[in-house]
Design an enzyme around this catalytic site. Structure first.
Site, PDB file in Angstrom:
ATOM      1  N   GLY A 108       0.802  -1.282   0.094  1.00 13.15           N
ATOM      2  CA  GLY A 108       0.185  -0.192   0.225  1.00 13.15           C
ATOM      3  C   GLY A 108       0.805   1.243   0.126  1.00 13.15           C
ATOM      4  CD  GLU A 131       0.470  -5.822  -1.898  1.00  8.57           C
ATOM      5  OE1 GLU A 131       1.525  -5.959  -2.790  1.00  8.57           O
ATOM      6  OE2 GLU A 131       0.246  -4.518  -1.790  1.00  8.57           O
TER       7      GLU A 131
HETATM    8  N1  CAA Z   1       1.840  -3.553   8.837  1.00 10.89           N
HETATM    9  C1  CAA Z   1       2.079  -3.550  10.302  1.00 10.89           C
HETATM   10  N2  CAA Z   1       3.254  -3.273  10.878  1.00 10.89           N
HETATM   11  C2  CAA Z   1       4.296  -3.453  10.160  1.00 10.89           C
HETATM   12  C3  CAA Z   1       4.325  -3.297   8.711  1.00 10.89           C
HETATM   13  C4  CAA Z   1       3.098  -3.350   8.046  1.00 10.89           C
HETATM   14  N3  CAA Z   1       2.889  -3.481   6.625  1.00 10.89           N
HETATM   15  N4  CAA Z   1       5.536  -3.048   8.181  1.00 10.89           N
HETATM   16  C5  CAA Z   1       6.345  -2.979   9.420  1.00 10.89           C
HETATM   17  N5  CAA Z   1       5.654  -3.224  10.369  1.00 10.89           N
HETATM   18  C6  CAA Z   1       6.096  -3.058  11.955  1.00 10.89           C
HETATM   19  C7  CAA Z   1       6.611  -4.456  12.425  1.00 10.89           C
HETATM   20  O1  CAA Z   1       5.768  -5.568  12.639  1.00 10.89           O
HETATM   21  C8  CAA Z   1       7.421  -4.118  13.302  1.00 10.89           C
HETATM   22  O2  CAA Z   1       6.667  -3.794  14.398  1.00 10.89           O
HETATM   23  P1  CAA Z   1       7.326  -4.368  15.984  1.00 10.89           P
HETATM   24  O3  CAA Z   1       8.449  -3.867  16.303  1.00 10.89           O
HETATM   25  O4  CAA Z   1       6.074  -4.056  16.680  1.00 10.89           O
HETATM   26  O5  CAA Z   1       7.260  -5.654  15.650  1.00 10.89           O
HETATM   27  C9  CAA Z   1       7.928  -2.607  12.985  1.00 10.89           C
HETATM   28  O6  CAA Z   1       6.886  -2.117  12.012  1.00 10.89           O
HETATM   29  C10 CAA Z   1       9.260  -2.375  12.240  1.00 10.89           C
HETATM   30  O7  CAA Z   1       9.376  -3.405  11.324  1.00 10.89           O
HETATM   31  P2  CAA Z   1      10.472  -4.453  11.154  1.00 10.89           P
HETATM   32  O8  CAA Z   1      11.192  -5.019  12.544  1.00 10.89           O
HETATM   33  O9  CAA Z   1       9.874  -5.556  10.247  1.00 10.89           O
HETATM   34  O10 CAA Z   1      11.637  -3.671  10.588  1.00 10.89           O
HETATM   35  P3  CAA Z   1      12.565  -4.214   9.448  1.00 10.89           P
HETATM   36  O11 CAA Z   1      13.641  -3.028   9.141  1.00 10.89           O
HETATM   37  O12 CAA Z   1      13.512  -5.534   9.895  1.00 10.89           O
HETATM   38  O13 CAA Z   1      11.973  -4.712   8.033  1.00 10.89           O
HETATM   39  C11 CAA Z   1      10.385  -4.248   6.141  1.00 10.89           C
HETATM   40  C12 CAA Z   1      11.367  -3.581   7.282  1.00 10.89           C
HETATM   41  C13 CAA Z   1      11.231  -5.122   5.302  1.00 10.89           C
HETATM   42  C14 CAA Z   1       9.698  -3.347   5.597  1.00 10.89           C
HETATM   43  C15 CAA Z   1       9.329  -5.165   6.837  1.00 10.89           C
HETATM   44  O14 CAA Z   1       8.752  -4.683   8.096  1.00 10.89           O
HETATM   45  C16 CAA Z   1       8.286  -5.738   6.114  1.00 10.89           C
HETATM   46  O15 CAA Z   1       8.471  -6.718   5.427  1.00 10.89           O
HETATM   47  N6  CAA Z   1       7.064  -5.244   6.233  1.00 10.89           N
HETATM   48  C17 CAA Z   1       5.880  -5.488   5.641  1.00 10.89           C
HETATM   49  C18 CAA Z   1       5.774  -5.349   4.093  1.00 10.89           C
HETATM   50  C19 CAA Z   1       4.636  -5.767   3.393  1.00 10.89           C
HETATM   51  O16 CAA Z   1       4.351  -6.714   3.324  1.00 10.89           O
HETATM   52  N7  CAA Z   1       3.819  -4.786   2.888  1.00 10.89           N
HETATM   53  C20 CAA Z   1       2.486  -5.097   2.332  1.00 10.89           C
HETATM   54  C21 CAA Z   1       1.199  -4.931   3.174  1.00 10.89           C
HETATM   55  S1  CAA Z   1      -0.216  -5.613   2.422  1.00 10.89           S
HETATM   56  C22 CAA Z   1      -0.629  -4.467   1.389  1.00 10.89           C
HETATM   57  O17 CAA Z   1       0.042  -3.485   1.398  1.00 10.89           O
HETATM   58  C23 CAA Z   1      -2.051  -4.625   0.672  1.00 10.89           C
HETATM   59  C24 CAA Z   1      -2.379  -3.555  -0.221  1.00 10.89           C
HETATM   60  O18 CAA Z   1      -2.019  -3.760  -1.271  1.00 10.89           O
HETATM   61  C25 CAA Z   1      -3.467  -2.700   0.251  1.00 10.89           C
END
Ligand code: CAA
Length: 257
Positions: A108, A131
């Site tokens: 997103g 995703e």
């Molecule tokens: N939703 C909720 N929380 C999230 C998040 C998300 N999309 N991305 C990161 N966070 C949170 C983590 O859970 C973490 O929280 P906690 O400390 O409470 O555990 C905090 O942010 C820091 O994140 P990381 O510890 O994971 O940080 P990192 O530097 O190790 O990794 C990252 C960074 C690679 C961006 C990793 O956070 C990640 O993969 N995030 C998810 C990315 C993702 O899959 N996005 C797609 C979401 S679905 C979507 O967007 C649907 C749509 O089209 C509408």
């Protein structure tokens, strides 16, 4: 006006909106959506604002829709509640809006950046539609806007493998308009927005509308609507002022009329 998930600042005719959920890498939850829609509604109605910059933090523009908020959602609630449908209003914002992207713009977050008119990215930016790694697909326009921006090959690659694209690749693929050093990011975006905000608002709105129509219409229809908008601008005082200023070798003073 203060918000839980957004910071706002005004520099002359430019509004700067900063996504501010650092604990979740600016994950886009329903509060962000509600607050951003409310704020953009106010900025659209505010005659003192000519352009907007939307940015995040150094580490993340936004890491996607909020996975923790979505985790327990079921189909019926998602469908009947029109889950995430409110983001369409951001894409429908009529004034120019520039995304200034540093760090992660994923899911997103990438889709939100693509709803903006153009993206200025720091060399640290990373774009992706991960995703698929969560058992879903993009839901805020990723499969459509990314494909239009970078073509089928790269859009398929990103949506099917979930890999990230770095800023250099994103610029060469056509997703990013300008690539800058991290410390220049906000200044570059604000300078671009300031330049746009100084032009005549009717012509700015029509330029945005005309370019956006290229994604909706056939070439013949698009050319016809462009011509109508072009003709319409001769009804403005600013067209007379802009051309008189050119002929008189002076700077125009636009009144947005
Ligand atoms: N939703 C909720 N929380 C999230 C998040 C998300 N999309 N991305 C990161 N966070 C949170 C983590 O859970 C973490 O929280 P906690 O400390 O409470 O555990 C905090 O942010 C820091 O994140 P990381 O510890 O994971 O940080 P990192 O530097 O190790 O990794 C990252 C960074 C690679 C961006 C990793 O956070 C990640 O993969 N995030 C998810 C990315 C993702 O899959 N996005 C797609 C979401 S679905 C979507 O967007 C649907 C749509 O089209 C509408």
């Amino acid at each position: 006006m203060s918000f839980e998930t957004l910071l706002t600042e005004r520099r002359d005719r430019v509004a700067i909106i900063t996504l501010n959920r650092p604990q979740a890498l600016n994950a886009l939850n329903s509060t962000v959506m509600r607050e951003l829609r409310q704020l953009l509604g106010e900025l659209e109605a505010d005659a003192g604002i000519g352009a907007v910059v939307l940015t995040g933090s150094e580490k993340a523009f936004a890491a996607g829709a909020d996975i923790k908020e979505m985790q327990s959602l079921d189909f019926v609630d998602a469908y009947t509640g029109g889950f995430i449908g409110g983001w369409d209003e951001v894409a429908g914002f009529r004034k120019p809006i520039i995304a200034a992207v540093s760090g992660f713009a994923l899911g997103g977050g990438c889709e939100l950046a693509m709803m903006c008119d153009f993206i200025i990215a720091s060399k640290t930016a990373k774009f992706g539609q991960p995703e698929i790694t969560l058992g879903i697909i993009p839901g805020m326009g990723g499969s459509q806007r990314l494909t239009r921006a970078v073509g089928k090959a790269k859009a398929m690659d990103l949506c099917l493998t979930g890999r990230m694209m770095d800023a250099v690749e994103a610029e060469s693929a056509g997703l990013v308009a300008r690539l800058v050093e991290p410390e220049r990011l906000l200044d570059e975006a604000v300078e671009a927005a300031t330049k746009i905000a100084a032009f005549s608002l009717p012509s700015v709105l029509m330029a945005k509308e005309a370019v956006n129509r290229a994604f909706e219409q056939t070439l013949t229809e698009g050319l016809r609507s462009e011509r109508r908008l072009f003709h319409a601008l001769f009804a403005t005082e600013d067209q007379k002022e802009g051309m008189a200023a050119f002929v008189e070798k002076r700077k125009p003073v636009f009144r947005n009329r």
